[in-house]
Design an enzyme around this catalytic site. Structure first.
Site, short mmCIF file in Angstrom:
data_model
loop_
_atom_site.label_atom_id
_atom_site.label_comp_id
_atom_site.label_asym_id
_atom_site.label_seq_id
_atom_site.Cartn_x
_atom_site.Cartn_y
_atom_site.Cartn_z
N CYS A 46 0.87 -1.18 0.00
CA CYS A 46 0.00 0.00 0.00
C CYS A 46 0.90 1.24 0.00
CB CYS A 46 -0.87 -0.01 1.25
SG CYS A 46 0.15 0.00 2.75
N GLU A 95 0.10 -0.24 16.41
CA GLU A 95 -0.74 0.91 16.02
C GLU A 95 -1.72 1.27 17.14
OE1 GLU A 95 -2.81 0.47 12.22
OE2 GLU A 95 -4.42 1.75 12.95
N THR A 135 -6.70 0.75 11.63
CA THR A 135 -6.86 0.93 10.17
C THR A 135 -7.03 -0.37 9.39
OG1 THR A 135 -4.46 0.88 9.96
CG2 THR A 135 -5.50 3.06 10.10
N SER A 171 -1.46 -7.71 10.63
CA SER A 171 -2.90 -7.63 10.94
C SER A 171 -3.74 -7.70 9.66
CB SER A 171 -3.18 -6.33 11.70
OG SER A 171 -4.56 -6.14 11.84
S1 SF4 Z 1 -2.92 2.32 7.33
FE1 SF4 Z 1 -1.52 0.57 7.13
S2 SF4 Z 1 -2.43 -0.69 5.49
FE2 SF4 Z 1 -3.41 1.33 5.38
S3 SF4 Z 1 -2.22 2.53 3.88
FE3 SF4 Z 1 -1.33 2.94 5.90
S4 SF4 Z 1 0.32 1.43 6.17
FE4 SF4 Z 1 -1.00 0.71 4.50
#
Ligand code: SF4
Length: 275
Positions: free
Chosen positions: A12, A124, A161, A219
């Protein structure tokens, strides 16, 4: 055997950004990285080879050295400790995680208590909870709703997230029966998680097995496995094709995806192995 490469999959934007920052930092040595930069064993091994020193405590980085915060973010207390130690911070926290930190700060400033949906031991979650520990009630499931203090009627709801979107919707619907809920305008489950989950939900019913390339502590990868299983497919989460069961080729059709921190070459290796 028909093989479906599920899209979107893999890296991502947040992961790409974190790795680019680390690459730039590694142009000079030493570089300390607090926790895993992203949750992927192959990536961590590759960066150890490049000279990154992964540490679990701020105290493990020598005073004055450079420290990279991982894509998952850190609690404010950790940032303070790093500054007190004279460390130079390189912050690779994903902007979409930073957004949740900002929401926690803002709701707390407005004296609105927060219910935060997330997995207790995830970095996180520790980071976001650290923004306002006295104002946040962390819950992991519908059963945990009973833990929420009943003295207040109105709560803001924030989420990790990378949660399962459908499970999260069910928990929020259950919360709405007991409380007046405020949600952020833009949902906390990120675009990458949502798109990868949706793709697996669509493909899993059409194949016998789904392979998720990713690490066991990732996750978003774990959620993809759960979603494939819920859709009736056999699902395997593996760092690479080497970790797949010996009889994996018995399936008549297989879908392959990858968690947000798994590099594409591992998918291509897996494809070549199965072909
Ligand atoms: S929150 Fe995590 S999965 Fe979503 S864009 Fe950011 S790093 Fe990637």
């Amino acid at each position: 055997m028909p093989i479906v490469l599920i899209e979107p999959r893999g890296f991502c934007r947040g992961v790409r950004q974190a790795l680019e920052l680390l690459d730039r930092a590694l142009q000079e040595n030493p570089v300390y990285v607090l926790n895993e930069i992203v949750h992927n064993k192959t990536i961590i091994a590759a960066y150890q080879q490049k000279g990154a020193c992964f540490v679990q405590n701020i105290q493990d980085a020598p005073p004055g050295s450079r420290i990279v915060f991982s894509a998952h973010g850190v609690p404010p207390e950790t940032r303070r400790e790093a500054i007190q130690r004279g460390l130079k911070i390189i912050d690779a926290t994903c902007p979409l995680v930073q957004k949740v930190h900002a929401e926690a700060i803002e709701f707390t400033r407005r004296h609105i208590p927060i219910i935060y949906l997330g997995h207790k031991n995830h970095e996180e979650v520790r980071g976001v909870c650290g923004e306002a520990p006295q104002n946040i009630t962390l819950i992991e499931s519908i059963d945990d709703i009973q833990l929420i203090p009943r003295g207040r009627r109105q709560y803001a709801v924030l989420t990790q997230t990378t949660l399962n979107i459908e499970d999260t919707q069910k928990i929020i619907a259950a919360l709405k029966k007991d409380f007046q809920i405020i949600e952020p305008k833009q949902k906390d489950i990120c675009y990458a998680t949502a798109a990868r989950q949706e793709a697996v939900r669509k493909t899993a019913p059409q194949v016998e097995a789904v392979l998720i390339i990713g690490s066991q502590n990732s996750s978003n990868s774990i959620r993809l496995k759960e979603i494939a299983e819920a859709a009736g497919a056999k699902a395997y989460l593996a760092d690479s094709y080497r970790d797949l069961p010996a009889d994996i080729k018995k399936y008549k059709s297989i879908g392959i995806t990858a968690g947000a921190s798994a590099p594409e070459y591992l998918v291509q290796e897996c494809l070549a192995y199965l072909a």
